[in-house]
Scaffold this motif. Structure first.
Motif, PDB file in Angstrom:
ATOM      1  N   PHE A  65     -15.345  -6.050  -4.268  1.00 42.22           N
ATOM      2  CA  PHE A  65     -15.824  -6.860  -3.143  1.00 42.22           C
ATOM      3  C   PHE A  65     -15.592  -8.329  -3.476  1.00 42.22           C
ATOM      4  CE2 PHE A  65     -19.015  -8.847  -0.365  1.00 42.22           C
ATOM      5  CZ  PHE A  65     -18.771  -8.163   0.815  1.00 42.22           C
ATOM      6  N   LEU A  66     -14.942  -9.044  -2.561  1.00 39.57           N
ATOM      7  CA  LEU A  66     -14.659 -10.456  -2.736  1.00 39.57           C
ATOM      8  C   LEU A  66     -15.375 -11.233  -1.642  1.00 39.57           C
ATOM      9  CD1 LEU A  66     -11.876  -8.672  -3.322  1.00 39.57           C
ATOM     10  CD2 LEU A  66     -11.002 -10.915  -3.961  1.00 39.57           C
ATOM     11  N   GLU A  67     -16.002 -12.356  -2.012  1.00 40.41           N
ATOM     12  CA  GLU A  67     -16.780 -13.119  -1.033  1.00 40.41           C
ATOM     13  C   GLU A  67     -16.652 -14.600  -1.323  1.00 40.41           C
ATOM     14  OE1 GLU A  67     -21.283 -13.063   0.907  1.00 40.41           O
ATOM     15  OE2 GLU A  67     -20.868 -11.995  -0.965  1.00 40.41           O
ATOM     16  N   ARG A  97     -15.807 -12.149   3.704  1.00 39.75           N
ATOM     17  CA  ARG A  97     -16.329 -11.030   2.923  1.00 39.75           C
ATOM     18  C   ARG A  97     -15.288  -9.915   3.007  1.00 39.75           C
ATOM     19  NH1 ARG A  97     -21.839 -10.589   2.235  1.00 39.75           N
ATOM     20  NH2 ARG A  97     -21.810  -8.391   2.849  1.00 39.75           N
ATOM     21  N   MET A  98     -14.715  -9.539   1.863  1.00 37.52           N
ATOM     22  CA  MET A  98     -13.622  -8.568   1.878  1.00 37.52           C
ATOM     23  C   MET A  98     -13.884  -7.449   0.894  1.00 37.52           C
ATOM     24  SD  MET A  98      -9.502  -9.177   1.690  1.00 37.52           S
ATOM     25  CE  MET A  98      -9.457  -9.813   0.011  1.00 37.52           C
ATOM     26  N   ARG A  99     -13.740  -6.213   1.358  1.00 32.25           N
ATOM     27  CA  ARG A  99     -13.867  -5.029   0.514  1.00 32.25           C
ATOM     28  C   ARG A  99     -12.480  -4.405   0.366  1.00 32.25           C
ATOM     29  NH1 ARG A  99     -17.979  -2.901   2.665  1.00 32.25           N
ATOM     30  NH2 ARG A  99     -19.460  -3.171   0.948  1.00 32.25           N
ATOM     31  N   LEU A 100     -12.056  -4.189  -0.884  1.00 36.35           N
ATOM     32  CA  LEU A 100     -10.771  -3.551  -1.153  1.00 36.35           C
ATOM     33  C   LEU A 100     -10.964  -2.043  -1.133  1.00 36.35           C
ATOM     34  CD1 LEU A 100      -7.791  -3.765  -1.852  1.00 36.35           C
ATOM     35  CD2 LEU A 100      -8.443  -3.988  -4.271  1.00 36.35           C
ATOM     36  N   ILE A 101     -10.411  -1.398  -0.138  1.00 39.38           N
ATOM     37  CA  ILE A 101     -10.614   0.035   0.055  1.00 39.38           C
ATOM     38  C   ILE A 101      -9.719   0.850  -0.869  1.00 39.38           C
ATOM     39  CG2 ILE A 101     -10.465   1.905   1.747  1.00 39.38           C
ATOM     40  CD1 ILE A 101     -10.980  -0.283   3.910  1.00 39.38           C
ATOM     41  N   ALA A 102      -8.443   0.488  -0.933  1.00 36.69           N
ATOM     42  CA  ALA A 102      -7.494   1.244  -1.751  1.00 36.69           C
ATOM     43  C   ALA A 102      -6.373   0.328  -2.210  1.00 36.69           C
ATOM     44  CB  ALA A 102      -6.925   2.423  -0.961  1.00 36.69           C
ATOM     45  N   GLY A 103      -5.791   0.650  -3.367  1.00 33.61           N
ATOM     46  CA  GLY A 103      -4.660  -0.113  -3.866  1.00 33.61           C
ATOM     47  C   GLY A 103      -5.069  -1.404  -4.537  1.00 33.61           C
ATOM     48  N   ALA A 104      -4.136  -2.364  -4.587  1.00 36.41           N
ATOM     49  CA  ALA A 104      -4.343  -3.625  -5.302  1.00 36.41           C
ATOM     50  C   ALA A 104      -4.080  -4.810  -4.390  1.00 36.41           C
ATOM     51  CB  ALA A 104      -3.415  -3.696  -6.516  1.00 36.41           C
ATOM     52  N   LEU A 105      -4.943  -5.844  -4.526  1.00 37.06           N
ATOM     53  CA  LEU A 105      -4.814  -7.049  -3.718  1.00 37.06           C
ATOM     54  C   LEU A 105      -5.604  -8.166  -4.392  1.00 37.06           C
ATOM     55  CD1 LEU A 105      -3.597  -7.998  -0.954  1.00 37.06           C
ATOM     56  CD2 LEU A 105      -5.871  -7.617   0.019  1.00 37.06           C
ATOM     57  N   HIS A 106      -5.034  -9.383  -4.419  1.00 34.99           N
ATOM     58  CA  HIS A 106      -5.704 -10.567  -4.951  1.00 34.99           C
ATOM     59  C   HIS A 106      -6.264 -10.344  -6.355  1.00 34.99           C
ATOM     60  CE1 HIS A 106      -5.267 -12.862  -1.274  1.00 34.99           C
ATOM     61  NE2 HIS A 106      -5.839 -11.902  -0.579  1.00 34.99           N
ATOM     62  N   GLY A 107      -5.508  -9.641  -7.188  1.00 36.20           N
ATOM     63  CA  GLY A 107      -5.919  -9.427  -8.570  1.00 36.20           C
ATOM     64  C   GLY A 107      -6.949  -8.340  -8.781  1.00 36.20           C
ATOM     65  N   LYS A 108      -7.355  -7.649  -7.736  1.00 30.08           N
ATOM     66  CA  LYS A 108      -8.328  -6.561  -7.838  1.00 30.08           C
ATOM     67  C   LYS A 108      -7.641  -5.220  -7.566  1.00 30.08           C
ATOM     68  CE  LYS A 108     -11.937  -9.330  -8.301  1.00 30.08           C
ATOM     69  NZ  LYS A 108     -12.810  -9.344  -9.504  1.00 30.08           N
ATOM     70  N   ARG A 109      -8.219  -4.140  -8.079  1.00 27.63           N
ATOM     71  CA  ARG A 109      -7.693  -2.810  -7.821  1.00 27.63           C
ATOM     72  C   ARG A 109      -8.833  -1.850  -7.507  1.00 27.63           C
ATOM     73  NH1 ARG A 109      -3.114   0.132  -8.097  1.00 27.63           N
ATOM     74  NH2 ARG A 109      -1.912  -1.635  -8.928  1.00 27.63           N
ATOM     75  N   SER A 110      -8.675  -1.094  -6.436  1.00 25.11           N
ATOM     76  CA  SER A 110      -9.677  -0.111  -6.032  1.00 25.11           C
ATOM     77  C   SER A 110      -9.608   1.115  -6.929  1.00 25.11           C
ATOM     78  CB  SER A 110      -9.428   0.304  -4.574  1.00 25.11           C
ATOM     79  OG  SER A 110     -10.165   1.446  -4.234  1.00 25.11           O
ATOM     80  N   PRO A 111     -10.746   1.797  -7.155  1.00 23.99           N
ATOM     81  CA  PRO A 111     -10.734   3.032  -7.941  1.00 23.99           C
ATOM     82  C   PRO A 111     -10.180   4.225  -7.174  1.00 23.99           C
ATOM     83  CG  PRO A 111     -12.942   2.621  -7.123  1.00 23.99           C
ATOM     84  CD  PRO A 111     -12.123   1.416  -6.749  1.00 23.99           C
ATOM     85  N   VAL A 112      -9.923   4.080  -5.869  1.00 28.87           N
ATOM     86  CA  VAL A 112      -9.390   5.177  -5.065  1.00 28.87           C
ATOM     87  C   VAL A 112      -7.988   5.526  -5.566  1.00 28.87           C
ATOM     88  CG1 VAL A 112      -8.704   5.920  -2.764  1.00 28.87           C
ATOM     89  CG2 VAL A 112     -10.760   4.513  -3.061  1.00 28.87           C
ATOM     90  N   ARG A 113      -7.773   6.774  -5.904  1.00 28.96           N
ATOM     91  CA  ARG A 113      -6.456   7.206  -6.393  1.00 28.96           C
ATOM     92  C   ARG A 113      -5.460   7.242  -5.242  1.00 28.96           C
ATOM     93  NH1 ARG A 113      -4.186  13.162  -7.768  1.00 28.96           N
ATOM     94  NH2 ARG A 113      -2.209  12.512  -8.727  1.00 28.96           N
ATOM     95  N   THR A 114      -4.318   6.594  -5.444  1.00 29.39           N
ATOM     96  CA  THR A 114      -3.241   6.623  -4.456  1.00 29.39           C
ATOM     97  C   THR A 114      -1.990   7.190  -5.110  1.00 29.39           C
ATOM     98  OG1 THR A 114      -2.453   4.388  -4.944  1.00 29.39           O
ATOM     99  CG2 THR A 114      -4.227   4.595  -3.318  1.00 29.39           C
ATOM    100  N   PHE A 115      -1.019   7.566  -4.266  1.00 30.84           N
ATOM    101  CA  PHE A 115       0.213   8.175  -4.759  1.00 30.84           C
ATOM    102  C   PHE A 115       1.393   7.216  -4.720  1.00 30.84           C
ATOM    103  CE2 PHE A 115      -2.533  11.655  -3.612  1.00 30.84           C
ATOM    104  CZ  PHE A 115      -2.289  12.608  -4.586  1.00 30.84           C
ATOM    105  N   SER A 116       1.175   5.996  -4.227  1.00 29.79           N
ATOM    106  CA  SER A 116       2.217   4.979  -4.198  1.00 29.79           C
ATOM    107  C   SER A 116       1.546   3.614  -4.206  1.00 29.79           C
ATOM    108  CB  SER A 116       3.101   5.141  -2.951  1.00 29.79           C
ATOM    109  OG  SER A 116       2.325   5.028  -1.763  1.00 29.79           O
ATOM    110  N   GLU A 117       2.326   2.563  -4.502  1.00 28.16           N
ATOM    111  CA  GLU A 117       1.781   1.212  -4.503  1.00 28.16           C
ATOM    112  C   GLU A 117       1.471   0.774  -3.079  1.00 28.16           C
ATOM    113  OE1 GLU A 117       0.732  -1.104  -6.720  1.00 28.16           O
ATOM    114  OE2 GLU A 117       0.806   0.611  -8.077  1.00 28.16           O
ATOM    115  N   MET A 118       0.231   0.312  -2.862  1.00 32.07           N
ATOM    116  CA  MET A 118      -0.227  -0.007  -1.518  1.00 32.07           C
ATOM    117  C   MET A 118      -1.430  -0.927  -1.601  1.00 32.07           C
ATOM    118  SD  MET A 118      -2.239   3.532  -0.589  1.00 32.07           S
ATOM    119  CE  MET A 118      -3.314   2.720   0.565  1.00 32.07           C
TER     120      MET A 118
END
Length: 308
Positions: free
Chosen positions: A158-160, A165-186
């Motif tokens: 969560f970035l604020e 106020r932004m929640r990263l649901i999946a993948g990587a963005l702004h130096g953060k990575r979600s714990p949700v397992r993905t099968f490709s970069e997204m």
């Protein structure tokens, strides 16, 4: 009739495609906007389907009733702003989803599931508002074993700051990575902006888009409104500013490893695999969803028909 308008003339150097969705009422006041797939754009990164559900207000005794239906070759991602949905699937999963949480269901070689309003929530009535996406699986994972994972809101980055106020649901963005397992970069994120707040979408991924669920944003003086999907050109940073309280979804990733065929709830790199899945559903060869006796029959007309 297409789900998206095709006569909008707004232009911006960073904008590759603008999809202006229509609202469709599917009965009982339940409205849906579909942004992907579109005649203008089939996919953004691995994302091949985007529906906005609601906002809808259900009277006491009413609710969502998406009967059991099948999927192959994709993962479904359900994310709510308001309300609650009860998920059941052929793996035996029974999982409610509430705002800020993630239900990630990997269909792989085949799964069936239902999405309903739980009895307690149905008795009370209330609002439902959210987004459902389909993520196409890379060819090497299209026939993976089906799986279901639920992620609570407090497990997601969560970035604020400065009205955002932004929640990263999946993948990587702004130096953060979600714990949700993905099968490709997204990347897939939910951002709430106060009136006047700014946000920069960096050029971290080749394919990037922004879906406006509520509110209005401006990019270099050009205004974009709720129900619009903005697909950006690769390589440039996008600086946007909200001109009203705004809720938007950021999404994209690496280009898919080839085109995908889509019929109803099936996605595959192979047309023959779609035909096999159609025959399997008609013949009852998908595993059933426990506690469910209904199902959605295979439609005669092609296309992604997500709701009954």
């Amino acid at each position: 009739m297409s789900w998206d308008e095709t006569n909008d003339t707004r232009q911006h150097p960073a904008l590759e495609t603008l999809i202006v969705t229509r609202t469709r009422d599917l009965g009982d006041g339940f409205q849906v906007r579909r942004a992907l797939p579109s005649a203008r754009r089939r996919m953004v990164g691995p994302f091949i389907f985007l529906d906005q559900m609601g906002p809808a207000v259900f009277r006491s005794g009413h609710g969502l009733d998406v009967r059991p239906h099948p999927h192959i070759g994709l993962a479904t991602v359900t994310y709510l702003f308001e309300g609650e949905i009860l998920h059941r699937d052929s793996l035996g999963t029974v999982q409610p989803i509430r705002p800020g949480e993630v239900n990630w269901m990997t269909a792989g070689r085949g799964i069936a599931h239902s999405e309903r309003t739980a009895p307690e929530a149905r008795a009370e009535g209330g609002r439902l508002f959210g987004i459902q996406l389909w993520v196409a699986l890379p060819k090497q994972h299209e026939e993976t074993e089906p799986a279901f994972i639920h992620h609570a809101s407090d497990t997601l980055p969560f970035l604020e700051g400065e009205g955002v106020r932004m929640r990263l649901i999946a993948g990587a963005l702004h130096g953060k990575r979600s714990p949700v397992r993905t099968f490709s970069e997204m990347f897939y994120a939910d951002a709430a902006l106060e009136d006047g707040a700014g946000l920069v979408l960096r050029a971290e991924h080749e394919e990037r888009a922004l879906y406006l669920a509520e509110g209005t944003v401006e990019i270099d003086g050009t205004a974009f409104n709720a129900g619009e999907l903005l697909v950006f050109r690769p390589g440039s940073e996008i600086a946007l500013r909200a001109s009203a309280p705004t809720r938007l979804m950021l999404l994209g990733g690496e280009p898919m490893d080839g085109p995908r065929h889509i019929f109803w709830n099936f996605v595959s790199s192979s047309q023959e695999r779609l035909e096999e899945a159609k025959a399997d559903w008609k013949a009852g060869r998908f595993a059933p969803v426990p506690q469910e006796t209904e199902f959605i029959p295979l439609p005669e007309e092609p296309g992604p028909v997500r709701y009954p």
